[in-house]
Every structure is written in structure tokens, then in C-alpha cells.
Design an enzyme around this catalytic site. Structure first.
Site, PDB file in Angstrom:
ATOM      1  CE  LYS A   1      -4.608   1.036  -2.318  1.00  0.00           C
ATOM      2  NZ  LYS A   1      -3.913   1.638  -3.480  1.00  0.00           N
TER       3      LYS A   1
HETATM    4  C1  PLP Z   1      -4.072   3.044  -3.847  1.00  0.00           C
HETATM    5  C2  PLP Z   1      -3.028   3.652  -4.707  1.00  0.00           C
HETATM    6  C3  PLP Z   1      -2.884   5.042  -4.854  1.00  0.00           C
HETATM    7  C4  PLP Z   1      -3.846   6.020  -4.219  1.00  0.00           C
HETATM    8  O1  PLP Z   1      -3.669   6.105  -2.838  1.00  0.00           O
HETATM    9  P1  PLP Z   1      -4.798   6.809  -1.940  1.00  0.00           P
HETATM   10  O2  PLP Z   1      -4.357   6.575  -0.548  1.00  0.00           O
HETATM   11  O3  PLP Z   1      -6.081   6.085  -2.269  1.00  0.00           O
HETATM   12  O4  PLP Z   1      -4.845   8.225  -2.327  1.00  0.00           O
HETATM   13  C5  PLP Z   1      -1.837   5.534  -5.605  1.00  0.00           C
HETATM   14  N1  PLP Z   1      -0.974   4.699  -6.222  1.00  0.00           N
HETATM   15  C6  PLP Z   1      -1.087   3.356  -6.132  1.00  0.00           C
HETATM   16  C7  PLP Z   1      -0.117   2.516  -6.855  1.00  0.00           C
HETATM   17  C8  PLP Z   1      -2.105   2.780  -5.372  1.00  0.00           C
HETATM   18  O5  PLP Z   1      -2.209   1.445  -5.300  1.00  0.00           O
END
Ligand code: PLP
Length: 432
Positions: free
Chosen positions: A107
Site C-alpha cells: 500500500k
Molecule cells: C491491503 C492488503 C491486501 C489486499 O489488497 P487489495 O488491493 O485490497 O485486494 C493484501 N495483502 C496485504 C498485506 C494488504 O495490506
């Protein structure tokens, strides 16, 4: 480039408005009116480019009409100041490590890009911009660190007291500068309610310029497509089919991959890997989309019962179940399978996946068993140490904490406590 709402193709806005609003007024999600296809020449040159260089070319195709090129270059290079290395796991399996940013999760990419884009769009504003975020952990740390030190923007993070893990909390309560942590004596839902109330409070909106840094924001979503190109750059030249497995919760990450494919990246198949919150794999199987309350799992960043980006996936394929089924195959795994996988991957390949990466690895393994002529990549969305409880339990041994994460633990937590009453939050906002 114009952006339309998934609820109404005729209501188009420009990039700036889409970034500011996040969600369209009709509650739809913004989508680009078209996906520019990158030229053959780009794919010929890609292997000699760096991650920021190739990302800039993709960014130019998407945002080049809306942001002057020298400004876009600055946003791009400043946001993407870490690598996304592709690590070989076995003959035909690779892992794309997306956890080399400041909070060790993927993210960071979207949060850093959005922060700089927002700062660009608000240059010369007389007033500061206030970003309000409710978080149960991961989003707060990525957004706080992504916006840290960005001029003209103040970030206010609301989080539920006692419900966020120790290191997670340290990642957004120790930063200072333009980041304030508000510790709410309630649940995540209370935090979200307070933020929503502020957004519709006339008095507050006359006084302050508010925006959100929600994961549905285009400025977070679209830059996530860049690392799919960066994965391709690092692969050896091959004529085998490329398949990419994505651990999915709100399905933003995989949507960004589908965007990269629309822009010409030769990915033949996506795998959507989930935990037991398998609303989308069920949809792929049956054609019926049935959201339901989420269930807690060891891969908790994917505990989502009604993925927010599903509307975008429907839109990308004109709501055709058949076409969506061709684009992605769904897989879902129980906690016990995820934990066993972490142990097995370490034993067999000497690699330690996190619980989310492990689900994607299992999906890829299942797929490749039947599709032997493929090259597979699974995405590692977080460093395993971010989920050390689960990983250590699975391995039966302690996991070293990387320096970057340990560093957060040493810093002093500063937060402002707050009740769940809106009056309390409003007082705080009025004092800004
Ligand atoms: C947010 C997150 C996900 C999921 O990603 P999406 O874009 O919501 O599908 C998977 N793994 C981790 C570690 C995350 O922080």
C-alpha cells in the site's frame, strides 16, 4: 483524460476532481475513459529501464494530459523511491516483493503516489488540505507514511484504541510533523462514522478543506499498475504464458494488474487468491455476486466481505461474467492451509512468505500443476515480520524483525484520545 463514474458513464470529471472526491457523488467508482496501449517500442526498451523510468512512461500515458511532464516526473520519482524486486523461487515461479517501502506493505506505492499528486493539485492553495482517515491498521500506516512531510497537507488518523497491533500503531503514532493520530475509545466502525459525519458537516466544510485517502481513490489505484510492468522487466525473455497470482481483499491490487494488461502488458491469466472470505471466487464460479459479512482470518488484510473494487472489475468487462471468468481464476484457502503453506515454502524453497503471499503462492502452485507451460509470479504484499505471530506459529521458530520495522518500535507514541461522540471530534476539527 476524463474519468467517469461506474454508476453513470455520462458524468465525467477531470483527474483533479476524481482525486479530490475519491468516490463519485452517485457513489460510483471513477474509471479512466480509455486505457492507452503502450507501444511495442516501450516493451523493447523496458529491460534497460529502472522502476521509476518505466513507471514514468506508463504515468505519462495515463496522466500526461493533466499534469505537466516535469511535475509528473517529480511526483513519480519521489513516490517510487524503493524497488519491487522479482525473486526466483523455483524454475518457473517468481515472487514480486512489494514490501520494500517505508511501512513494508504494497500500500506504500499507492499512498506515496497519491500524496504527491494531491500536493501537486493543491499547490498555491491558500488553505491547508486536511486528510481524514479511519483505519484498523494497514491503511493508516501506509497513508501516514506516504503523506509524511508533504507540504500543504495535514493528515488526521482515527483508530480504535487497543484494537491495532503494537508495531502497526507505532507506524502512525510516532511520526509527528503533519501527521496526527487520534485514538478513539471505540471500534473501527466508530472511527469510520466520525469521519463520514465530518464530511457531511456543513460548518466544518466551510472552515476546512477535507479529503480522504481511501483505497478506492484513483491516485492510489492506478500507480499500482506500474509494478506489474516492473515485474515483467525483471523476467527472463520467454515465450511461455505469464500468469500472475494476487492475494486479494478489496481487489484494488488485482484491478491495477488488469489495467496494466489493458495497457498492453502481456499477462495471459490472473489468479485471484483469497482467504475464506471468498465472495469473488464464488462469483467466478456461479456468476452470482453475494456480499456477506467478513470473517477474521490469519491473512486479515483480506478479510473483506464486499470488495470495494468489484464494481471496477465489472465495469472493465462490461459486466460479462464470461469475460471476467476468462480474465481471472479464483482460489480460496483456510487458515490451516495458509499456515501449512508458510512452513512448506520455507522448507522446500528457503523462502518465507507472509500469510497473504502464501495464499497467492498456493493458487499459483495449483494453477501451474495443470498448466506446465507457464511462468508464474505471485505478489508478496507485506513483509512476513508484519504478521510475525502467525508466521512464527507456522514455522515454530522466531522471525527476525527487519531494521525498518524495529525502528518504529523504538519511537515514542504520541496520540490524542477521543470519545466516540461526534461533538468531541468536531471540537478537535474546529481547533485546527
Ligand atoms: C491491503 C492488503 C491486501 C489486499 O489488497 P487489495 O488491493 O485490497 O485486494 C493484501 N495483502 C496485504 C498485506 C494488504 O495490506
Amino acid at each position: 483524460m476524463k474519468y467517469y463514474s461506474t454508476n453513470n458513464k455520462n458524468r465525467q470529471v477531470d483527474l483533479k476532481e476524481a482525486v479530490f472526491k475519491g468516490l463519485a457523488l452517485d457513489r460510483g467508482l471513477y474509471m479512466p475513459e480509455r486505457f492507452p496501449v503502450l507501444e511495442k517500442d516501450f516493451f523493447k526498451r523496458i529491460r534497460s529501464m529502472s522502476f521509476p523510468e518505466l513507471s514514468f512512461e506508463v504515468a505519462l500515458a495515463l496522466f500526461g494530459d493533466d499534469i505537466p511532464h516535469n511535475e509528473l516526473r517529480k511526483i513519480n520519482d519521489d513516490a517510487l523511491n524503493f524497488e519491487t524486486p522479482l525473486v526466483q523461487i523455483s524454475d518457473s515461479t517468481y515472487c514480486l516483493e512489494l514490501f520494500h517501502g517505508p511501512t513494508l506493505a504494497f500500500k506504500d506505492v499507492g499512498a506515496r503516489y497519491m500524496a504527491r499528486m494531491l500536493a501537486y493539485f493543491t499547490q498555491g492553495y491558500q488553505k491547508e488540505i486536511h486528510v481524514l482517515v479511519a483505519t484498523s491498521g494497514d491503511t493508516g500506516s501506509a497513508v501516514a507514511n506516504g503523506f509524511l512531510g508533504v507540504e500543504g497537507i495535514k493528515v488526521h488518523i482515527l483508530y480504535p484504541k487497543g484494537l491495532v497491533s503494537y508495531l502497526q500503531e507505532k507506524q502512525f503514532t510516532t511520526l509527528g510533523q503533519n501527521i496526527t493520530a487520534l485514538e478513539v475509545d471505540g471500534s473501527f466502525d466508530d472511527c469510520q462514522r466520525l469521519v463520514k459525519e465530518a464530511f457531511v458537516d456543513r460548518e466544518i466544510n466551510e472552515k476546512l478543506t477535507l479529503t480522504s485517502a481511501n483505497s478506492i481513490n484513483l491516485a492510489r489505484l492506478l500507480p499500482q499498475s506500474f509494478y506489474y510492468f516492473n515485474a515483467f522487466r525483471q523476467l527472463p525473455v520467454s515465450d511461455k504464458n505469464l500468469v500472475v497470482s494476487v492475494p486479494s481483499g478489496n481487489f484494488g491490487n488485482i484491478t491495477a494488474g488488469l489495467v496494466a494488461k489493458k495497457m498492453g502488458l502481456p499477462i495471459s491469466q490472473f489468479l485471484a487468491a483469497t482467504n475464506i472470505n471468498d465472495v469473488v471466487p464464488q462469483y467466478l464460479e456461479t456468476g452470482v455476486y453475494k456480499p456477506r459479512p467478513s470473517v477474521a482470518t490469519v491473512a486479515n488484510a483480506m478479510d473483506v466481505g464486499d470488495p470495494s473494487n468489484f464494481a471496477r472489475i465489472l465495469d472493465l468487462y462490461q459486466h460479462s461474467h464470461g469475460d471476467i471468468k476468462k480474465a481471472m481464476i479464483g482460489y480460496h484457502y483456510k487458515d490451516s492451509e495458509i499456515k501449512a503453506c508458510i512452513k512448506n515454502v520455507k522448507a522446500e524453497f528457503g523462502y518465507i512468505p507472509d500469510p497473504h503471499g502464501a495464499t497467492a503462492f498456493m493458487a499459483l502452485t495449483e494453477f501451474q500443476k495443470e498448466n506446465t507451460n507457464s511462468i508464474g509470479i505471485f505478489l508478496e504484499t507485506a513483509h512476513p515480520a508484519k504478521f510475525s505471530d502467525t508466521v512464527e506459529e507456522a514455522l515454530g521458530e522466531p522471525l527476525p524483525i527487519p531494521e525498518k520495522l524495529a525502528e518504529f518500535g523504538k519511537r515514542e507514541k504520541i496520540s490524542r484520545t477521543m470519545s466516540t461522540s461526534y461533538g468531541d471530534f468536531k471540537n478537535y476539527l474546529c481547533g485546527l
